[in-house]
Design a protein around this motif. Structure first.
Motif, mmCIF file in Angstrom:
data_model
loop_
_atom_site.group_PDB
_atom_site.id
_atom_site.type_symbol
_atom_site.label_atom_id
_atom_site.label_comp_id
_atom_site.label_asym_id
_atom_site.label_seq_id
_atom_site.Cartn_x
_atom_site.Cartn_y
_atom_site.Cartn_z
ATOM 1 N N ILE A 25 -33.982 -71.773 -13.451
ATOM 2 C CA ILE A 25 -34.799 -73.185 -13.961
ATOM 3 C C ILE A 25 -34.276 -73.535 -15.316
ATOM 4 C CG2 ILE A 25 -36.954 -74.295 -14.627
ATOM 5 C CD1 ILE A 25 -38.374 -72.476 -12.839
ATOM 6 N N ALA A 26 -34.184 -72.662 -15.935
ATOM 7 C CA ALA A 26 -33.343 -73.081 -17.507
ATOM 8 C C ALA A 26 -31.969 -73.312 -17.379
ATOM 9 C CB ALA A 26 -33.670 -71.832 -18.535
ATOM 10 N N LEU A 27 -31.192 -72.776 -16.640
ATOM 11 C CA LEU A 27 -29.873 -72.961 -16.534
ATOM 12 C C LEU A 27 -29.536 -74.400 -15.765
ATOM 13 C CD1 LEU A 27 -28.541 -69.594 -15.338
ATOM 14 C CD2 LEU A 27 -28.380 -70.685 -17.684
ATOM 15 N N THR A 38 -34.962 -62.711 -21.260
ATOM 16 C CA THR A 38 -33.558 -62.931 -20.289
ATOM 17 C C THR A 38 -33.005 -64.214 -20.535
ATOM 18 O OG1 THR A 38 -35.174 -63.571 -18.584
ATOM 19 C CG2 THR A 38 -34.400 -61.286 -18.543
ATOM 20 N N ILE A 39 -33.929 -65.166 -20.740
ATOM 21 C CA ILE A 39 -33.167 -66.742 -21.052
ATOM 22 C C ILE A 39 -32.567 -66.687 -22.146
ATOM 23 C CG2 ILE A 39 -33.853 -69.024 -21.265
ATOM 24 C CD1 ILE A 39 -36.137 -68.651 -19.180
ATOM 25 N N LEU A 65 -24.148 -71.293 -24.051
ATOM 26 C CA LEU A 65 -24.900 -72.804 -23.217
ATOM 27 C C LEU A 65 -25.673 -73.618 -24.289
ATOM 28 C CD1 LEU A 65 -25.635 -71.233 -19.877
ATOM 29 C CD2 LEU A 65 -23.612 -72.588 -20.543
ATOM 30 N N ALA A 66 -26.441 -72.404 -25.053
ATOM 31 C CA ALA A 66 -27.549 -73.293 -25.915
ATOM 32 C C ALA A 66 -27.847 -72.331 -27.171
ATOM 33 C CB ALA A 66 -28.788 -73.467 -25.151
ATOM 34 N N ILE A 112 -49.030 -68.857 -22.330
ATOM 35 C CA ILE A 112 -47.769 -69.537 -21.749
ATOM 36 C C ILE A 112 -46.775 -69.528 -23.033
ATOM 37 C CG2 ILE A 112 -47.142 -71.909 -21.237
ATOM 38 C CD1 ILE A 112 -48.943 -70.647 -19.360
ATOM 39 N N TYR A 113 -45.582 -69.250 -22.718
ATOM 40 C CA TYR A 113 -44.479 -69.509 -23.649
ATOM 41 C C TYR A 113 -43.663 -70.799 -23.598
ATOM 42 C CZ TYR A 113 -45.937 -64.443 -23.658
ATOM 43 O OH TYR A 113 -46.419 -63.069 -23.507
ATOM 44 N N LYS A 114 -43.149 -71.138 -24.598
ATOM 45 C CA LYS A 114 -42.453 -72.276 -24.404
ATOM 46 C C LYS A 114 -41.089 -71.719 -25.381
ATOM 47 C CE LYS A 114 -45.920 -75.878 -24.515
ATOM 48 N NZ LYS A 114 -46.529 -76.945 -25.231
ATOM 49 N N ILE A 115 -39.785 -71.887 -24.401
ATOM 50 C CA ILE A 115 -38.772 -71.378 -24.843
ATOM 51 C C ILE A 115 -37.989 -72.578 -25.310
ATOM 52 C CG2 ILE A 115 -36.702 -69.993 -24.408
ATOM 53 C CD1 ILE A 115 -38.523 -68.705 -22.352
ATOM 54 N N TYR A 116 -37.452 -72.925 -26.444
ATOM 55 C CA TYR A 116 -36.836 -73.928 -27.235
ATOM 56 C C TYR A 116 -35.355 -73.548 -26.955
ATOM 57 C CZ TYR A 116 -41.192 -76.055 -28.585
ATOM 58 O OH TYR A 116 -42.772 -76.613 -28.726
ATOM 59 N N LEU A 117 -34.757 -74.543 -26.325
ATOM 60 C CA LEU A 117 -33.151 -74.054 -26.302
ATOM 61 C C LEU A 117 -32.414 -75.628 -26.647
ATOM 62 C CD1 LEU A 117 -33.279 -72.772 -22.760
ATOM 63 C CD2 LEU A 117 -32.945 -71.492 -24.954
#
Length: 84
Positions: A28-30, A54-55, A64-65, A76-81
């Protein structure tokens, strides 16, 4: 970045990974990063704690980021890229 600083970051794309597990959370992230333009911020929301490892590892390894940080609220985790 601190949690407060992250909350003030302009988000360009938010993707929903809640209820998903690895490797789907990474996919999803990729996919979102592929659509984003350089400099844009992608945030993945997930309840899968392993994705917080992993992300960031995968996007750093593949250049990539930039991982701006991770915020956790109520499970709920929010991963900022930030796309490079």
């Amino acid at each position: 970045m601190s949690t407060e600083e992250l909350k003030d970051v302009q988000i360009d794309h938010t993707v929903d990974g809640i209820g998903e597990v690895c490797p789907h959370t990474l996919n999803i992230a990729l996919k979102a990063l592929k659509k984003a333009k350089p400099g844009e911020v992608v945030v993945e929301e997930t309840d899968h704690s392993i994705a917080t490892k992993t992300i960031p590892s995968a996007v750093k390894m593949n250049k990539l980021a930039e991982v701006l940080g991770i915020v956790e609220e109520n499970g709920i985790y929010k991963i900022y890229l930030k796309k490079l």
